[in-house]
Design a protein around this motif. Structure first.
Motif, short mmCIF file in Angstrom:
data_model
loop_
_atom_site.label_atom_id
_atom_site.label_comp_id
_atom_site.label_asym_id
_atom_site.label_seq_id
_atom_site.Cartn_x
_atom_site.Cartn_y
_atom_site.Cartn_z
N VAL A 519 -70.82 -72.00 -3.69
CA VAL A 519 -71.10 -73.36 -3.26
C VAL A 519 -70.87 -74.27 -4.46
CG1 VAL A 519 -72.85 -75.00 -2.51
CG2 VAL A 519 -72.74 -72.74 -1.45
N ILE A 520 -69.98 -75.24 -4.31
CA ILE A 520 -69.73 -76.22 -5.37
C ILE A 520 -70.77 -77.32 -5.26
CG2 ILE A 520 -68.04 -77.75 -6.44
CD1 ILE A 520 -67.10 -74.88 -6.43
N SER A 521 -71.46 -77.59 -6.36
CA SER A 521 -72.56 -78.55 -6.33
C SER A 521 -72.25 -79.86 -7.03
CB SER A 521 -73.82 -77.93 -6.96
OG SER A 521 -74.24 -76.82 -6.21
N GLY A 522 -71.02 -80.05 -7.46
CA GLY A 522 -70.64 -81.30 -8.12
C GLY A 522 -70.13 -81.04 -9.53
N ARG A 523 -69.67 -82.11 -10.16
CA ARG A 523 -69.17 -82.00 -11.53
C ARG A 523 -70.34 -81.76 -12.48
NH1 ARG A 523 -64.43 -80.53 -12.63
NH2 ARG A 523 -64.45 -81.66 -14.61
N VAL A 555 -75.25 -90.92 -6.39
CA VAL A 555 -76.52 -90.69 -7.06
C VAL A 555 -76.29 -90.51 -8.55
CG1 VAL A 555 -76.51 -88.18 -6.71
CG2 VAL A 555 -78.68 -89.39 -6.99
N VAL A 556 -77.18 -91.08 -9.35
CA VAL A 556 -77.09 -91.04 -10.81
C VAL A 556 -78.47 -90.78 -11.37
CG1 VAL A 556 -76.60 -92.36 -12.90
CG2 VAL A 556 -75.11 -92.59 -10.90
N HIS A 557 -78.55 -89.94 -12.40
CA HIS A 557 -79.81 -89.72 -13.10
C HIS A 557 -79.69 -90.27 -14.51
CE1 HIS A 557 -82.89 -86.94 -15.17
NE2 HIS A 557 -83.54 -87.89 -14.52
N THR A 616 -57.62 -90.36 -5.80
CA THR A 616 -57.60 -89.13 -5.01
C THR A 616 -58.93 -88.89 -4.31
OG1 THR A 616 -58.13 -87.83 -6.98
CG2 THR A 616 -55.81 -88.03 -6.39
N GLY A 617 -59.82 -89.90 -4.31
CA GLY A 617 -61.00 -89.86 -3.48
C GLY A 617 -62.26 -89.32 -4.10
N LYS A 618 -62.30 -89.07 -5.39
CA LYS A 618 -63.50 -88.52 -6.03
C LYS A 618 -64.42 -89.65 -6.48
CE LYS A 618 -61.06 -84.41 -7.65
NZ LYS A 618 -61.54 -83.57 -6.55
N LYS A 619 -65.71 -89.47 -6.26
CA LYS A 619 -66.69 -90.48 -6.64
C LYS A 619 -66.81 -90.58 -8.16
CE LYS A 619 -69.38 -89.65 -2.45
NZ LYS A 619 -70.69 -89.54 -1.82
N LEU A 620 -66.98 -91.80 -8.64
CA LEU A 620 -67.02 -92.05 -10.08
C LEU A 620 -68.44 -91.92 -10.62
CD1 LEU A 620 -64.62 -95.11 -10.33
CD2 LEU A 620 -64.08 -92.71 -10.63
N GLU A 621 -68.98 -90.72 -10.56
CA GLU A 621 -70.37 -90.52 -10.95
C GLU A 621 -70.61 -90.77 -12.43
OE1 GLU A 621 -71.48 -87.10 -7.66
OE2 GLU A 621 -70.36 -86.57 -9.45
N THR A 622 -69.82 -90.12 -13.27
CA THR A 622 -70.04 -90.24 -14.72
C THR A 622 -69.73 -91.65 -15.24
OG1 THR A 622 -69.64 -87.88 -15.04
CG2 THR A 622 -69.44 -89.29 -16.97
#
Length: 662
Positions: A519-523, A555-557, A616-622
Motif C-alpha cells: 500500500v502506497i501511503s504518499g511521498r 493535508v500538511v503537518h 501530471t496531477g500530483k498534489k503539491l504537498e511539500t
C-alpha cells in the motif's frame, strides 16, 4: 493497510487457465521448455528473478528475441553504476516497428478534438518513420544529437521519436499545455538542435493558440537550428519547415532512403524524461536504448498482459512517462491508441466512450477519475460496450479501497483491476498486479519481476506490516543511465542513494504485508509525524474525498521545533454548493477519527478554491508546506510546472480560509 491477521477478502482470484491464456503464462511455459525452470507460483518466479539477475534478464532478451548479441549480462552490479550487457549493441526503434509479417496489422489509432481520426498500419508507420528519419538527416541530425517535441499525443510525436531513435539521436518531449518557461527549463538543459512543434490545439470546446509560447521557446533555445511545424488546427508555426516537407523526398536530390537503424551501445541515450520541476530545475533523467527495451518488453507482457492485436490506451500527454510506456505496446504488436484533448469533455463518460469506440483491451486511467465516476454514479459497463476490456490500469496516486470495490462491481472478474506504482525515474513500475496474482481490496498485489522492492525503516532494516521507505535493493536495467549535465553524478546519487548507500530509495512511504502486497501511503518527504507516529497522506485523502461535499483535499503537518505535536492542517476544495459549516467539520473529523485514528484528526480545516497539482496531477504537498512556513511561492514553485498556479495564493496567506478552533 495490508492486513496480516488473515488478510482481506480477495476481490478477484487468478483465472484457472491463467498460464494457458496470458503473455506471462507463455513466458512461464517457455522457461520450463527452454531453461528447465519450473515455477508453481508467482512468488517463486519473482524470487528467482531477483536472486538470479543474470538468468532472469538473459531470459527476457532470449524469450522476446532481442536483435543483438551479448557475452555478459551484468558486468558490475553495484548501485549506482551497474553495468548491463557490456559490449552489446542494438536499437530500440528497430524493435518497435515490427517484422514484414506485421505490415498489415494496425499500429496506431488516434483520436483528437482538433482533427479527425487517424489510423496507421505497421507498414504505414514504418514508411512515415523512414521519411522522417531521412528528413532529420537532411537537417544534419546524427548520433547523439537532441531532437525535442513540443507536441500533443498525436502520431507525429510517435513518428518523430522513432525516427530520432533510429539515428541514435536523443528525444525529449513536452506537452503543449506547458508554459514557455517550463519548456525552456527542460529543453535548454540538453541543448537540442531540432524542435518539432504545433502552434495550437483544441481542448474540449476551446481553441488554444500557442504561437506566442512557441516563439518564446524558440528564443530561449539558442542551440536549435531547425524548427519543424506540425499542422494541427488553424494556427501555424511561422518560419518553420512543415512536417509534410520534412517527410517529403521531393526536391531533396536523393532517392527515398531505406529505413536503417543505428546500432548503439546498450546504455546509449534513447530519451530524456523530466521530473515535475515544482521545486527547482527539473531533473533531466537519461534513459538508454537497452534498459528501456528490456524493461518494456517485460512490463508490457507480464504486468499489462499485452498481446499481438490488442488495442492499448492510457490517457496521458507526451510530458508524462506513461506516454513512453504505453507506446511500447508496439513492441508486442499491439495497436497504441493516442488521444489528445480534454478527456473530461463533454462529460465524465467520455473516457469510457473512447475506450469502447476503439475496442481497447487495456485502459489506463487515474484513481481520481475512477473515484469521480463512482461519486457521479456512472456505470461504464452498462452505458457503453467494453466487452473487449481485459485490464484496467491505474497509477498516478493510490487507489482507495472504495475504488477497488467500485471497479469490481462494474466489471466483475472479467477485468483485472491493476493498481501499480513506479516512476519517471525508471520509466516503469516497481510494484503492480498481474494475471497470476489475486487482487486484494486496497492493495497492490506484488513486486514486478526483476524488481527487488521492499520497505525499510530509518536504519535500513526490512519492515513488514508497518510504514517504511520503498526501496529497491538490486539494480534494474532501466534505472537512469545518468542525469544530463550532472558532473560526477552528484545529483543522481543524492536523489536515490544518499539515505541508504547502495540501495535505491524512491521517496514513497509504503506498507508491505507478509504476503508481499503493498500500500502506497504518499511521498516520504510529505509524510506526517505526530507524536512519533508516521501518517501517510493518502490515507487522509481516501477518507475525506469520499464525502460528497469535498471535491479535493490536501493535508500538511507543520512540526513543532520544540518537540511538541505541531499543527495538522487540512485544506478542502468543496463541491459546488457545499459549505464548510460546523456540521461538515464534524463529519470530516468524525470520519478521520473513526476510519483512521484520533491522530488523524486535523487541528484546523480550511477552505481553498482548488488544490494545486503538478501537470501530471500530483498534489503539491511539500511545496505547500514550505509556503505555509513562510517562503514566498515564487521561490518554492515554478508557476509553469503547476496546473493552476493561482490556487497557490490561498496557501500563501497564513490566515487563508476560515479557521476551525481545534
Amino acid at each position: 493497510m495490508p492486513n496480516d491477521t488473515g488478510g482481506p477478502a480477495v476481490l478477484r482470484p487468478p483465472a484457472d487457465d491463467v498460464l494457458d491464456t496470458t503473455a506471462l503464462g507463455r513466458y512461464v511455459r517457455w522457461l520450463a521448455a527452454e531453461r528447465g525452470r519450473v515455477f508453481s507460483s508467482y512468488d517463486e518466479l519473482w524470487r528467482w528473478s531477483v536472486d538470479d539477475l543474470e538468468g532472469f534478464w538473459s531470459s527476457i532478451w532470449d524469450h522476446f528475441g532481442v536483435r543483438g548479441t551479448y557475452d555478459t549480462v551484468l558486468g558490475d552490479r553495484d548501485m549506482p553504476g551497474a553495468q548491463w550487457f557490456p559490449g552489446a549493441t542494438l536499437n530500440y526503434a528497430e524493435h518497435m516497428l515490427g517484422l514484414p509479417e506485421d505490415a498489415d496489422r494496425t499500429a496506431v489509432i488516434a483520436r483528437s478534438q482538433t482533427r479527425g481520426p487517424v489510423e496507421l498500419t505497421f507498414a504505414e508507420l514504418t514508411d512515415q518513420v523512414a521519411r522522417a528519419r531521412a528528413g532529420l538527416r537532411r537537417l544534419g541530425v546524427g548520433r547523439g544529437d537532441r531532437v525535442v517535441g513540443f507536441l500533443p499525443n498525436v502520431p507525429e510525436a510517435l513518428v518523430a521519436f522513432l525516427a530520432t531513435a533510429s539515428l541514435g539521436a536523443v528525444w525529449a518531449s513536452c506537452a503543449p499545455e506547458f508554459g514557455a518557461r517550463s519548456v525552456i527549463d527542460r529543453f535548454a538543459q540538453i541543448e537540442p538542435t531540432v524542435l518539432v512543434t504545433v502552434a495550437g490545439y483544441t481542448y474540449g470546446a476551446k481553441e488554444i493558440d500557442k504561437t506566442a509560447e512557441v516563439a518564446a521557446v524558440r528564443a530561449g533555445l539558442p542551440t536549435v537550428r531547425h524548427v519543424v511545424g506540425v499542422e494541427y488546427g488553424p494556427h501555424r508555426v511561422p518560419d518553420a519547415l512543415s512536417w509534410d516537407d520534412l517527410l517529403s523526398q521531393e526536391g531533396s536530390g536523393t532517392e527515398t532512403e531505406p529505413l536503417t537503424f543505428e546500432a548503439v551501445p546498450f546504455d546509449h541515450p534513447l530519451y530524456v524524461l523530466f521530473s515535475s520541476g515544482t521545486t527547482g530545475l527539473p531533473k533531466a533523467i537519461v534513459h538508454g536504448h537497452g534498459g528501456i527495451l528490456l524493461e518494456h518488453l517485460k512490463s508490457g507482457a507480464f504486468q499489462l498482459d499485452t498481446r499481438p492485436g490488442d488495442h492499448v490506451l492510457w490517457f496521458t500527454t507526451t510530458a508524462w512517462t506513461m506516454w513512453n510506456i504505453i507506446i511500447s505496446g508496439l513492441l508486442h504488436r499491439a495497436a497504441v491508441v493516442l488521444v489528445d484533448g480534454n478527456p473530461l469533455y463533454p462529460d465524465l463518460t467520455e473516457q469510457w466512450r473512447i475506450a469502447a469506440g476503439t475496442g481497447v483491451s487495456l485502459l489506463g486511467t487515474s484513481p481520481a477519475y475512477l473515484m469521480s465516476c463512482r461519486k457521479e454514479g456512472i456505470e461504464p459497463a452498462c452505458e457503453v460496450d467494453l466487452s473487449k476490456l481485459r485490464m484496467l490500469g491505474i497509477t498516478g496516486s493510490p487507489l482507495p479501497d472504495e475504488g477497488f470495490e467500485w471497479a469490481q462491481e462494474q466489471f466483475g472478474d472479467r477485468v483485472l483491476v491493476n493498481s501499480m506504482s513506479g516512476g519517471t525515474d525508471v520509466c516503469s513500475g516497481f510494484v503492480a498486479g498481474n494475471p497470476w496474482l489475486p487482487v486484494y481490496r486496497g492493495e497492490i498485489p506484488g513486486p514486478c519481476l526483476g524488481v527487488d522492492a521492499t520497505a525499510f525503516d530509518p536504519d535500513g532494516h526490512e519492515v513488514v506490516g508497518e510504514l517504511g521507505e520503498l526501496v529497491i535493493r538490486k539494480p534494474m536495467p532501466s534505472m537512469p543511465v545518468r542525469f544530463w549535465n550532472d558532473p560526477g553524478d552528484e545529483r543522481y546519487r543524492s536523489s536515490y542513494f544518499e539515505v541508504y548507500p547502495g540501495v535505491w530509495r524512491h521517496g514513497d512511504w509504503v506498507v508491505m504485508s507478509s504476503r508481499r502486497t503493498f500500500v502506497i501511503s504518499g511521498r516520504s518527504d510529505a509524510t506526517l509525524n505526530r507524536g512519533g507516529v508516521r501518517l501517510g497522506t493518502a490515507e487522509f485523502y481516501s477518507v475525506v474525498e469520499e464525502l460528497p461535499e469535498v471535491a479535493d483535499s490536501l493535508v500538511v503537518h507543520l512540526e513543532d521545533s520544540g518537540g511538541g505535536p505541531g499543527e495538522l492542517l487540512l485544506f478542502v476544495a468543496l463541491s459546488d454548493g457545499a459549505e464548510l459549516d460546523d456540521a461538515l467539520r464534524a463529519r470530516i473529523r468524525g470520519a478521520l477519527r473513526t476510519e483512521l485514528s484520533p491522530r488523524h484528526v486535523p487541528d484546523d480545516i480550511r477552505v481553498v478554491p482548488a488544490v494545486p497539482r503538478t501537470l501530471t496531477g500530483k498534489k503539491l504537498e511539500t511545496p505547500i508546506k514550505q509556503i505555509l512556513r513562510g517562503r514566498p511561492p515564487a521561490e518554492v514553485i515554478s508557476a509553469d510546472a503547476v496546473s493552476d498556479f493561482s490556487a497557490v495564493a490561498a496557501f500563501a496567506m497564513s490566515d487563508a480560509g476560515e479557521g476551525d478552533d481545534a
